[in-house]
Design a protein around this motif. Sequence first.
Motif, mmCIF file in Angstrom:
data_model
loop_
_atom_site.group_PDB
_atom_site.id
_atom_site.type_symbol
_atom_site.label_atom_id
_atom_site.label_comp_id
_atom_site.label_asym_id
_atom_site.label_seq_id
_atom_site.Cartn_x
_atom_site.Cartn_y
_atom_site.Cartn_z
ATOM 1 N N ARG A 20 -13.505 0.315 12.303
ATOM 2 C CA ARG A 20 -13.536 0.863 10.940
ATOM 3 C C ARG A 20 -13.348 -0.244 9.894
ATOM 4 N NH1 ARG A 20 -12.589 6.342 11.688
ATOM 5 N NH2 ARG A 20 -14.033 6.590 9.949
ATOM 6 N N PHE A 21 -13.520 -1.492 10.293
ATOM 7 C CA PHE A 21 -13.237 -2.623 9.407
ATOM 8 C C PHE A 21 -13.981 -2.518 8.077
ATOM 9 C CE2 PHE A 21 -14.736 -6.756 7.822
ATOM 10 C CZ PHE A 21 -13.537 -7.306 7.413
ATOM 11 N N GLU A 22 -15.302 -2.301 8.142
ATOM 12 C CA GLU A 22 -16.090 -2.291 6.914
ATOM 13 C C GLU A 22 -15.686 -1.133 6.006
ATOM 14 O OE1 GLU A 22 -20.221 -2.361 7.884
ATOM 15 O OE2 GLU A 22 -20.156 -4.414 8.653
ATOM 16 N N GLU A 23 -15.367 0.027 6.586
ATOM 17 C CA GLU A 23 -14.928 1.172 5.785
ATOM 18 C C GLU A 23 -13.602 0.878 5.093
ATOM 19 O OE1 GLU A 23 -15.601 5.128 7.970
ATOM 20 O OE2 GLU A 23 -15.734 3.582 9.518
ATOM 21 N N HIS A 24 -12.658 0.319 5.848
ATOM 22 C CA HIS A 24 -11.358 0.011 5.265
ATOM 23 C C HIS A 24 -11.468 -1.084 4.205
ATOM 24 C CE1 HIS A 24 -9.149 2.022 8.785
ATOM 25 N NE2 HIS A 24 -8.756 2.621 7.689
ATOM 26 N N GLN A 25 -12.284 -2.067 4.459
ATOM 27 C CA GLN A 25 -12.482 -3.134 3.479
ATOM 28 C C GLN A 25 -13.056 -2.568 2.180
ATOM 29 O OE1 GLN A 25 -15.621 -6.139 4.193
ATOM 30 N NE2 GLN A 25 -14.046 -7.683 3.859
ATOM 31 N N ALA A 26 -14.031 -1.680 2.292
ATOM 32 C CA ALA A 26 -14.634 -1.071 1.109
ATOM 33 C C ALA A 26 -13.615 -0.186 0.381
ATOM 34 C CB ALA A 26 -15.858 -0.251 1.508
ATOM 35 N N PHE A 27 -12.828 0.579 1.142
ATOM 36 C CA PHE A 27 -11.826 1.443 0.517
ATOM 37 C C PHE A 27 -10.797 0.624 -0.254
ATOM 38 C CE2 PHE A 27 -7.391 2.882 1.133
ATOM 39 C CZ PHE A 27 -7.373 3.857 0.144
ATOM 40 N N LEU A 28 -10.297 -0.444 0.341
ATOM 41 C CA LEU A 28 -9.276 -1.248 -0.332
ATOM 42 C C LEU A 28 -9.830 -1.886 -1.605
ATOM 43 C CD1 LEU A 28 -7.490 -2.882 2.735
ATOM 44 C CD2 LEU A 28 -6.709 -0.967 1.331
ATOM 45 N N GLY A 29 -11.096 -2.287 -1.571
ATOM 46 C CA GLY A 29 -11.725 -2.811 -2.784
ATOM 47 C C GLY A 29 -11.818 -1.742 -3.861
ATOM 48 N N TRP A 30 -12.184 -0.534 -3.447
ATOM 49 C CA TRP A 30 -12.257 0.597 -4.377
ATOM 50 C C TRP A 30 -10.872 0.921 -4.934
ATOM 51 C CZ3 TRP A 30 -9.860 5.396 -4.039
ATOM 52 C CH2 TRP A 30 -10.303 6.383 -4.933
ATOM 53 N N LEU A 31 -9.851 0.851 -4.095
ATOM 54 C CA LEU A 31 -8.498 1.170 -4.534
ATOM 55 C C LEU A 31 -8.012 0.188 -5.590
ATOM 56 C CD1 LEU A 31 -6.160 3.136 -4.035
ATOM 57 C CD2 LEU A 31 -5.321 1.578 -2.267
ATOM 58 N N LEU A 32 -8.339 -1.071 -5.420
ATOM 59 C CA LEU A 32 -7.983 -2.067 -6.431
ATOM 60 C C LEU A 32 -8.623 -1.733 -7.779
ATOM 61 C CD1 LEU A 32 -8.328 -5.335 -4.325
ATOM 62 C CD2 LEU A 32 -6.213 -4.485 -5.353
ATOM 63 N N GLU A 33 -9.868 -1.266 -7.728
ATOM 64 C CA GLU A 33 -10.550 -0.890 -8.972
ATOM 65 C C GLU A 33 -9.844 0.288 -9.654
ATOM 66 O OE1 GLU A 33 -12.994 -2.335 -10.673
ATOM 67 O OE2 GLU A 33 -12.769 -3.956 -9.203
ATOM 68 N N GLN A 34 -9.333 1.221 -8.860
ATOM 69 C CA GLN A 34 -8.619 2.358 -9.448
ATOM 70 C C GLN A 34 -7.319 1.908 -10.123
ATOM 71 O OE1 GLN A 34 -10.637 5.038 -9.352
ATOM 72 N NE2 GLN A 34 -11.802 3.518 -8.171
ATOM 73 N N VAL A 35 -6.639 0.949 -9.488
ATOM 74 C CA VAL A 35 -5.404 0.415 -10.078
ATOM 75 C C VAL A 35 -5.702 -0.217 -11.437
ATOM 76 C CG1 VAL A 35 -3.571 -1.298 -9.803
ATOM 77 C CG2 VAL A 35 -4.293 0.081 -7.845
ATOM 78 N N ARG A 36 -6.809 -0.965 -11.506
ATOM 79 C CA ARG A 36 -7.199 -1.595 -12.771
ATOM 80 C C ARG A 36 -7.623 -0.542 -13.796
ATOM 81 N NH1 ARG A 36 -10.405 -4.907 -9.370
ATOM 82 N NH2 ARG A 36 -9.495 -6.953 -8.964
ATOM 83 N N GLU A 37 -8.539 0.307 -13.382
ATOM 84 C CA GLU A 37 -9.155 1.259 -14.311
ATOM 85 C C GLU A 37 -8.142 2.230 -14.904
ATOM 86 O OE1 GLU A 37 -12.390 4.943 -14.086
ATOM 87 O OE2 GLU A 37 -12.506 3.295 -12.628
ATOM 88 N N HIS A 38 -7.198 2.681 -14.095
ATOM 89 C CA HIS A 38 -6.243 3.691 -14.547
ATOM 90 C C HIS A 38 -4.910 3.095 -14.984
ATOM 91 C CE1 HIS A 38 -8.764 7.096 -13.316
ATOM 92 N NE2 HIS A 38 -9.086 6.381 -12.250
ATOM 93 N N SER A 39 -4.828 1.786 -15.032
ATOM 94 C CA SER A 39 -3.611 1.112 -15.486
ATOM 95 C C SER A 39 -2.380 1.644 -14.746
ATOM 96 C CB SER A 39 -3.445 1.298 -17.002
ATOM 97 O OG SER A 39 -2.428 0.465 -17.500
ATOM 98 N N ILE A 40 -2.429 1.541 -13.420
ATOM 99 C CA ILE A 40 -1.398 2.120 -12.561
ATOM 100 C C ILE A 40 -0.094 1.325 -12.672
ATOM 101 C CG2 ILE A 40 -0.784 2.647 -10.165
ATOM 102 C CD1 ILE A 40 -2.968 4.441 -11.402
ATOM 103 N N ASP A 41 1.024 2.045 -12.718
ATOM 104 C CA ASP A 41 2.337 1.408 -12.806
ATOM 105 C C ASP A 41 2.964 1.144 -11.441
ATOM 106 O OD1 ASP A 41 2.886 1.395 -15.791
ATOM 107 O OD2 ASP A 41 2.419 3.508 -15.470
ATOM 108 N N PHE A 66 -4.841 -7.610 0.690
ATOM 109 C CA PHE A 66 -4.641 -6.564 -0.313
ATOM 110 C C PHE A 66 -3.338 -6.795 -1.073
ATOM 111 C CE2 PHE A 66 -3.289 -2.349 -1.768
ATOM 112 C CZ PHE A 66 -4.421 -1.961 -2.471
ATOM 113 N N VAL A 67 -2.285 -7.203 -0.371
ATOM 114 C CA VAL A 67 -1.009 -7.489 -1.027
ATOM 115 C C VAL A 67 -1.193 -8.581 -2.085
ATOM 116 C CG1 VAL A 67 1.281 -8.499 -0.689
ATOM 117 C CG2 VAL A 67 0.454 -6.736 0.882
ATOM 118 N N VAL A 68 -1.918 -9.632 -1.739
ATOM 119 C CA VAL A 68 -2.145 -10.733 -2.676
ATOM 120 C C VAL A 68 -2.947 -10.250 -3.884
ATOM 121 C CG1 VAL A 68 -3.309 -12.953 -2.976
ATOM 122 C CG2 VAL A 68 -1.982 -12.519 -0.907
#
Length: 404
Positions: A20-41, A66-68
């Motif tokens: 599931r490497f490619e799926e997880h890699q894509a999800f984590l990239g998407w999650l970072l975008e959500q943190v940026r877009e929604h100004s997550i605290d 992802f941590v970095v």
Amino acid sequence: MRVLHTSDWHLGQSFYGKSRFEEHQAFLGWLLEQVREHSIDALIVAGDVFDTGTPPSYARALYNQFVVQMQRLACPMFILGGNHDSVAMLAESQSLLSCLNTYVVPNGTSAEQSTFIINDKNGQPGLVLAAVPYLRPRDLIRSEAGQTGQDKQQQLGDAIRDYYHSHYELALAKATELGADAPLPVVMTGHLTTVGATSSESVREIYIGSLDAFNANAFPPASYIALGHIHRGQLVAGSEAIRYSGSPIPLSFDEVSRSKQVLLAHFDEQALVKVESLAVPMYQKLMVVKGLLGEVEAELAKLVAMDESVWVSIALGSDELLSDLQQRLQAQVADSQVQVLQIKRLRSQRQLSAIDTGETLSELSVDEVFSRRLASEPYTEDEQLRLTALFKQVSMAAMEAPEA
């Protein structure tokens, strides 16, 4: 304040022999975008970061990268240990990751060590987090002579309830101290099964022989409780404030009909305002094809013509025995992007086969072996319940037996 709630990543999972490497890699990239877009605290990962206690190196690399990347966004992340996670593995980098704005709670600990103040964008205290991971029974209770199974179930349920309430009380005290006119919101987490939660095939029972599910009414009155372990996102006991986010990708074929999500909880200075579901894109198409052999072959032909990557589970609605069934279906999808990963009988569970699952007994828990074997036999529902109860009793007795 905005808190993003996710869980059950299961990094490193092998799905019928497929990475599931490619799926997880894509999800984590998407999650970072959500943190940026929604100004997550703050980002909360409510357990089962990894699929096993010894994840492959690529899974650990995804985690560390992802941590970095999160640290660069100046958004704190809170990692809770789940029943699939290794306490030792998560704990080994605990101190280091705290320097990167990531806080790991691998197992049950004192309230002082697992209570965190989360600041808003202005650097002022915005809410208090009481971080509760998966609570292992051996860390909470000790067996006593003469106890019945019901006694042990009650003892464990009481211990989990007391753990939650003691941690909530400290968090509330801090929230009261830091709040201006009223206590700040208190957020709690958890990794467990609750009464009434709808699970899926990929969810393992975690309190075998001791506790079937924790009563949600025993949770303290936190502003929001972010839960993990159940892979289907859902409310608990009808409460908007107690939720499972679910896994971000389908971890079994019976999850394909459910959309995947992460949850965005909005807070004002005193309470939860609303919870928003953010739909996770599907990065690998999974499909269950049901019907008679002719119908299945017709559906496979349509999938092949679509010319896109699809992983398929086939449920045949016929008991007809065909010695070349696997070869026949594999030949139909040869040289295409369609891959048949599982074949099973829709009517009779007695004849069950899988194509190139890549699974071995060492990858399955005892509970999974029992569940699959039970499903393959034509028992009535009452018989299945009786055998399951007997299996739990035997499992509990085996766990309590002194080592040789």
